[in-house]
Design a protein around this motif. Sequence first.
Motif, PDB file in Angstrom:
ATOM      1  N   ASP A  77      -5.302  -6.831  18.914  1.00 18.63           N
ATOM      2  CA  ASP A  77      -6.518  -7.066  19.679  1.00 18.63           C
ATOM      3  C   ASP A  77      -7.597  -6.100  19.201  1.00 18.63           C
ATOM      4  O   ASP A  77      -7.316  -4.940  18.937  1.00 18.63           O
ATOM      5  CB  ASP A  77      -6.258  -6.825  21.172  1.00 18.63           C
ATOM      6  N   GLY A  78      -8.808  -6.566  19.097  1.00 19.18           N
ATOM      7  CA  GLY A  78      -9.894  -5.673  18.697  1.00 19.18           C
ATOM      8  C   GLY A  78     -10.153  -5.690  17.203  1.00 19.18           C
ATOM      9  O   GLY A  78     -11.089  -5.065  16.726  1.00 19.18           O
ATOM     10  N   GLY A  79      -9.302  -6.377  16.453  1.00 12.15           N
ATOM     11  CA  GLY A  79      -9.537  -6.504  15.010  1.00 12.15           C
ATOM     12  C   GLY A  79      -8.482  -5.809  14.170  1.00 12.15           C
ATOM     13  O   GLY A  79      -7.649  -5.050  14.683  1.00 12.15           O
ATOM     14  N   TYR A  80      -8.525  -6.098  12.899  1.00 14.45           N
ATOM     15  CA  TYR A  80      -7.524  -5.533  11.993  1.00 14.45           C
ATOM     16  C   TYR A  80      -8.059  -5.539  10.571  1.00 14.45           C
ATOM     17  O   TYR A  80      -9.091  -6.155  10.280  1.00 14.45           O
ATOM     18  CB  TYR A  80      -6.203  -6.317  12.076  1.00 14.45           C
ATOM     19  N   ARG A  81      -7.354  -4.849   9.707  1.00 13.76           N
ATOM     20  CA  ARG A  81      -7.749  -4.761   8.294  1.00 13.76           C
ATOM     21  C   ARG A  81      -6.577  -5.181   7.416  1.00 13.76           C
ATOM     22  O   ARG A  81      -5.435  -4.752   7.652  1.00 13.76           O
ATOM     23  CB  ARG A  81      -8.157  -3.322   7.965  1.00 13.76           C
ATOM     24  N   LEU A  82      -6.855  -5.997   6.411  1.00 11.42           N
ATOM     25  CA  LEU A  82      -5.844  -6.383   5.422  1.00 11.42           C
ATOM     26  C   LEU A  82      -6.156  -5.683   4.110  1.00 11.42           C
ATOM     27  O   LEU A  82      -7.315  -5.658   3.686  1.00 11.42           O
ATOM     28  CB  LEU A  82      -5.854  -7.903   5.206  1.00 11.42           C
ATOM     29  N   VAL A  83      -5.125  -5.110   3.490  1.00 14.48           N
ATOM     30  CA  VAL A  83      -5.302  -4.363   2.240  1.00 14.48           C
ATOM     31  C   VAL A  83      -4.206  -4.787   1.260  1.00 14.48           C
ATOM     32  O   VAL A  83      -3.027  -4.863   1.634  1.00 14.48           O
ATOM     33  CB  VAL A  83      -5.191  -2.837   2.490  1.00 14.48           C
ATOM     34  N   ILE A  84      -4.615  -5.047   0.024  1.00 14.33           N
ATOM     35  CA  ILE A  84      -3.636  -5.274  -1.053  1.00 14.33           C
ATOM     36  C   ILE A  84      -3.943  -4.271  -2.152  1.00 14.33           C
ATOM     37  O   ILE A  84      -4.973  -4.377  -2.835  1.00 14.33           O
ATOM     38  CB  ILE A  84      -3.720  -6.710  -1.613  1.00 14.33           C
ATOM     39  N   GLN A  86      -3.621  -2.766  -5.719  1.00 11.22           N
ATOM     40  CA  GLN A  86      -3.309  -3.322  -7.043  1.00 11.22           C
ATOM     41  C   GLN A  86      -3.453  -2.227  -8.084  1.00 11.22           C
ATOM     42  O   GLN A  86      -4.569  -1.794  -8.407  1.00 11.22           O
ATOM     43  CB  GLN A  86      -4.271  -4.478  -7.361  1.00 11.22           C
ATOM     44  N   GLY A  87      -2.324  -1.764  -8.601  1.00 13.59           N
ATOM     45  CA  GLY A  87      -2.359  -0.815  -9.707  1.00 13.59           C
ATOM     46  C   GLY A  87      -2.500   0.636  -9.279  1.00 13.59           C
ATOM     47  O   GLY A  87      -2.582   0.971  -8.094  1.00 13.59           O
ATOM     48  N   ASP A  88      -2.513   1.484 -10.294  1.00 19.54           N
ATOM     49  CA  ASP A  88      -2.452   2.931 -10.070  1.00 19.54           C
ATOM     50  C   ASP A  88      -3.669   3.487  -9.342  1.00 19.54           C
ATOM     51  O   ASP A  88      -3.533   4.326  -8.457  1.00 19.54           O
ATOM     52  CB  ASP A  88      -2.277   3.656 -11.408  1.00 19.54           C
ATOM     53  N   ASN A  89      -4.854   3.039  -9.713  1.00 14.85           N
ATOM     54  CA  ASN A  89      -6.048   3.584  -9.056  1.00 14.85           C
ATOM     55  C   ASN A  89      -6.067   3.289  -7.561  1.00 14.85           C
ATOM     56  O   ASN A  89      -6.655   4.042  -6.778  1.00 14.85           O
ATOM     57  CB  ASN A  89      -7.329   3.029  -9.693  1.00 14.85           C
ATOM     58  N   ALA A  90      -5.440   2.200  -7.184  1.00 22.31           N
ATOM     59  CA  ALA A  90      -5.376   1.843  -5.758  1.00 22.31           C
ATOM     60  C   ALA A  90      -4.188   2.504  -5.065  1.00 22.31           C
ATOM     61  O   ALA A  90      -4.036   2.390  -3.846  1.00 22.31           O
ATOM     62  CB  ALA A  90      -5.295   0.332  -5.616  1.00 22.31           C
ATOM     63  N   GLY A  91      -3.331   3.164  -5.837  1.00 31.29           N
ATOM     64  CA  GLY A  91      -2.168   3.830  -5.240  1.00 31.29           C
ATOM     65  C   GLY A  91      -1.018   2.895  -4.945  1.00 31.29           C
ATOM     66  O   GLY A  91      -0.193   3.183  -4.073  1.00 31.29           O
ATOM     67  N   GLN A  92      -0.924   1.788  -5.689  1.00 26.20           N
ATOM     68  CA  GLN A  92       0.207   0.874  -5.460  1.00 26.20           C
ATOM     69  C   GLN A  92       1.507   1.567  -5.842  1.00 26.20           C
ATOM     70  O   GLN A  92       1.659   2.033  -6.972  1.00 26.20           O
ATOM     71  CB  GLN A  92       0.029  -0.413  -6.289  1.00 26.20           C
ATOM     72  N   THR A  93       2.427   1.647  -4.884  1.00 27.51           N
ATOM     73  CA  THR A  93       3.710   2.311  -5.144  1.00 27.51           C
ATOM     74  C   THR A  93       4.870   1.320  -5.220  1.00 27.51           C
ATOM     75  O   THR A  93       5.900   1.646  -5.811  1.00 27.51           O
ATOM     76  CB  THR A  93       4.027   3.353  -4.055  1.00 27.51           C
ATOM     77  N   MET A  94       4.724   0.163  -4.592  1.00 23.60           N
ATOM     78  CA  MET A  94       5.820  -0.815  -4.594  1.00 23.60           C
ATOM     79  C   MET A  94       5.479  -1.947  -5.565  1.00 23.60           C
ATOM     80  O   MET A  94       4.401  -2.530  -5.477  1.00 23.60           O
ATOM     81  CB  MET A  94       6.025  -1.385  -3.184  1.00 23.60           C
ATOM     82  N   PRO A  95       6.392  -2.276  -6.472  1.00 27.47           N
ATOM     83  CA  PRO A  95       6.099  -3.248  -7.525  1.00 27.47           C
ATOM     84  C   PRO A  95       6.280  -4.704  -7.083  1.00 27.47           C
ATOM     85  O   PRO A  95       6.617  -5.559  -7.906  1.00 27.47           O
ATOM     86  CB  PRO A  95       7.113  -2.872  -8.612  1.00 27.47           C
ATOM     87  N   HIS A  96       6.092  -4.964  -5.806  1.00 26.34           N
ATOM     88  CA  HIS A  96       6.234  -6.315  -5.252  1.00 26.34           C
ATOM     89  C   HIS A  96       5.049  -6.510  -4.321  1.00 26.34           C
ATOM     90  O   HIS A  96       4.884  -5.730  -3.361  1.00 26.34           O
ATOM     91  CB  HIS A  96       7.584  -6.397  -4.512  1.00 26.34           C
ATOM     92  N   LEU A  97       4.217  -7.492  -4.618  1.00 25.42           N
ATOM     93  CA  LEU A  97       2.968  -7.644  -3.868  1.00 25.42           C
ATOM     94  C   LEU A  97       3.201  -7.701  -2.354  1.00 25.42           C
ATOM     95  O   LEU A  97       4.134  -8.351  -1.890  1.00 25.42           O
ATOM     96  CB  LEU A  97       2.222  -8.909  -4.298  1.00 25.42           C
ATOM     97  N   HIS A  98       2.359  -6.994  -1.643  1.00 26.35           N
ATOM     98  CA  HIS A  98       2.449  -6.973  -0.177  1.00 26.35           C
ATOM     99  C   HIS A  98       1.060  -6.767   0.398  1.00 26.35           C
ATOM    100  O   HIS A  98       0.198  -6.152  -0.228  1.00 26.35           O
ATOM    101  CB  HIS A  98       3.392  -5.858   0.279  1.00 26.35           C
ATOM    102  N   ILE A  99       0.888  -7.266   1.595  1.00 19.37           N
ATOM    103  CA  ILE A  99      -0.393  -7.142   2.295  1.00 19.37           C
ATOM    104  C   ILE A  99      -0.201  -6.144   3.429  1.00 19.37           C
ATOM    105  O   ILE A  99       0.636  -6.357   4.319  1.00 19.37           O
ATOM    106  CB  ILE A  99      -0.815  -8.506   2.880  1.00 19.37           C
TER     107      ILE A  99
END
Length: 112
Positions: A77-84, A86-99
Amino acid sequence: MEDCLFCKFAKEHNAKVYDDDLFYIIKDINPQAPLHYLAIPKHHFKYLTEMTSIDTENLGKIFAKISEMSINVLHLDGGYRLVINQGDNAGQTMPHLHIHILGGKEMGWSPA
Ligand code: AMP
Ligand code: ZN
């Protein structure tokens, strides 16, 4: 895929918030907001650039399902944020796409 934690979770995880043929939702183990979920497609791929046309179609369905469940199941309630990430600059640590699905408070906007 072998040795992929999120592929393993697709088959076995004892606390899924949601689960269907396309994807599942779990709580993030290291929450960055009062509510922090991960929506994880069952098909393994790391980058959006790797998606097949079916992956693309499924991702649309996953977004629709998240929005459908946002209040009643996810309590966003009140809103939410979705983040994906992608890659090192974004800090992706898991090699399986997730939202990442973040909510439960008014959030700032400072990825820096
Ligand atoms: P990213 O850095 O975008 O690749 O996000 C990976 C996310 O997976 C991080 O927010 C981690 O806290 C989360 N994570 C890692 N291991 C687990 C786990 N066993 N259960 C739930 N979330 C996890
Ligand atoms: Zn995987």
